[in-house]
Write a protein that holds these residues in place. Structure first.
Motif, PDB file in Angstrom:
ATOM      1  N   ARG A  30      13.903   3.190   0.434  1.00 28.24           N
ATOM      2  CA  ARG A  30      13.307   4.242  -0.405  1.00 28.24           C
ATOM      3  C   ARG A  30      14.359   5.276  -0.779  1.00 28.24           C
ATOM      4  O   ARG A  30      15.352   5.457  -0.076  1.00 28.24           O
ATOM      5  CB  ARG A  30      12.165   4.942   0.337  1.00 28.24           C
ATOM      6  N   SER A  68       2.942   9.311  -7.606  1.00 31.25           N
ATOM      7  CA  SER A  68       2.465   8.696  -6.371  1.00 31.25           C
ATOM      8  C   SER A  68       3.434   9.036  -5.244  1.00 31.25           C
ATOM      9  O   SER A  68       4.640   8.829  -5.383  1.00 31.25           O
ATOM     10  CB  SER A  68       2.373   7.181  -6.552  1.00 31.25           C
ATOM     11  N   GLU A  70       4.322   8.656  -1.085  1.00 24.69           N
ATOM     12  CA  GLU A  70       4.081   7.966   0.169  1.00 24.69           C
ATOM     13  C   GLU A  70       4.878   8.681   1.257  1.00 24.69           C
ATOM     14  O   GLU A  70       6.105   8.730   1.197  1.00 24.69           O
ATOM     15  CB  GLU A  70       4.538   6.512   0.082  1.00 24.69           C
TER      16      GLU A  70
END
Length: 80
Positions: A30, A68, A70
Protein backbone atom coordinates in the motif's frame (compact mmCIF):
# COMPACT_ATOMS: atom_id res chain seq x y z
CA UNK A 1 8.50 27.75 12.33
CA UNK A 2 6.52 25.03 13.98
CA UNK A 3 7.32 24.08 17.55
CA UNK A 4 6.38 20.62 18.79
CA UNK A 5 5.78 20.49 22.53
CA UNK A 6 7.04 16.97 23.07
CA UNK A 7 10.23 15.73 24.66
CA UNK A 8 12.89 14.34 22.33
CA UNK A 9 12.27 10.88 23.79
CA UNK A 10 8.53 11.13 23.06
CA UNK A 11 9.23 12.32 19.52
CA UNK A 12 11.57 9.35 18.97
CA UNK A 13 8.99 6.94 20.37
CA UNK A 14 6.27 8.44 18.15
CA UNK A 15 8.56 8.23 15.12
CA UNK A 16 9.25 4.56 15.89
CA UNK A 17 5.56 3.74 16.24
CA UNK A 18 4.82 5.47 12.95
CA UNK A 19 7.65 3.52 11.31
CA UNK A 20 6.16 0.26 12.64
CA UNK A 21 2.84 1.09 10.98
CA UNK A 22 4.52 2.19 7.75
CA UNK A 23 6.23 -1.22 7.58
CA UNK A 24 2.75 -2.80 7.63
CA UNK A 25 1.83 -0.68 4.60
CA UNK A 26 5.03 -1.71 2.83
CA UNK A 27 4.36 -5.39 3.57
CA UNK A 28 0.99 -5.31 1.82
CA UNK A 29 2.05 -3.03 -1.01
CA UNK A 30 0.00 0.00 0.00
CA UNK A 31 1.08 3.62 -0.41
CA UNK A 32 2.99 5.09 2.50
CA UNK A 33 0.27 7.43 3.74
CA UNK A 34 -0.84 8.61 7.17
CA UNK A 35 -4.27 10.09 7.74
CA UNK A 36 -4.39 12.45 10.72
CA UNK A 37 -6.43 15.20 12.28
CA UNK A 38 -5.95 18.60 10.63
CA UNK A 39 -4.76 19.97 13.98
CA UNK A 40 -1.72 17.67 14.11
CA UNK A 41 -0.89 17.28 10.42
CA UNK A 42 2.00 19.76 10.37
CA UNK A 43 3.49 18.32 13.55
CA UNK A 44 3.28 14.73 12.33
CA UNK A 45 4.84 15.75 9.02
CA UNK A 46 7.69 17.42 10.88
CA UNK A 47 8.23 14.28 12.98
CA UNK A 48 8.45 11.93 9.97
CA UNK A 49 10.13 14.11 7.35
CA UNK A 50 13.72 13.48 8.48
CA UNK A 51 13.62 9.67 8.60
CA UNK A 52 10.68 8.91 6.29
CA UNK A 53 10.56 11.71 3.70
CA UNK A 54 8.49 9.63 1.27
CA UNK A 55 5.60 9.14 3.73
CA UNK A 56 2.58 11.25 2.82
CA UNK A 57 0.81 12.89 5.74
CA UNK A 58 -2.75 13.92 4.93
CA UNK A 59 -5.49 15.40 7.07
CA UNK A 60 -9.10 14.35 6.90
CA UNK A 61 -9.82 17.72 5.24
CA UNK A 62 -7.57 16.86 2.30
CA UNK A 63 -9.49 13.84 1.06
CA UNK A 64 -12.80 13.81 -0.75
CA UNK A 65 -15.94 12.17 0.59
CA UNK A 66 -15.88 9.60 -2.19
CA UNK A 67 -12.34 8.43 -1.34
CA UNK A 68 -12.22 4.86 -0.09
CA UNK A 69 -10.09 4.49 3.03
CA UNK A 70 -8.79 1.27 4.52
CA UNK A 71 -7.20 1.50 7.96
CA UNK A 72 -4.19 -0.79 8.16
CA UNK A 73 -2.94 0.33 11.56
CA UNK A 74 -3.10 3.01 14.18
CA UNK A 75 -0.43 4.90 16.08
CA UNK A 76 -1.27 5.28 19.75
CA UNK A 77 0.53 6.19 22.92
CA UNK A 78 0.52 2.49 23.88
CA UNK A 79 3.06 -0.02 22.51
CA UNK A 80 1.74 -2.33 19.79
Amino acid sequence: GLFIRMSPATIDMTRQRIADQVRKLDAIGRPRCLLVSPRIRASVRQIVQETMPDVRVLSYNEISRDTSIEAVGMVTDQPA
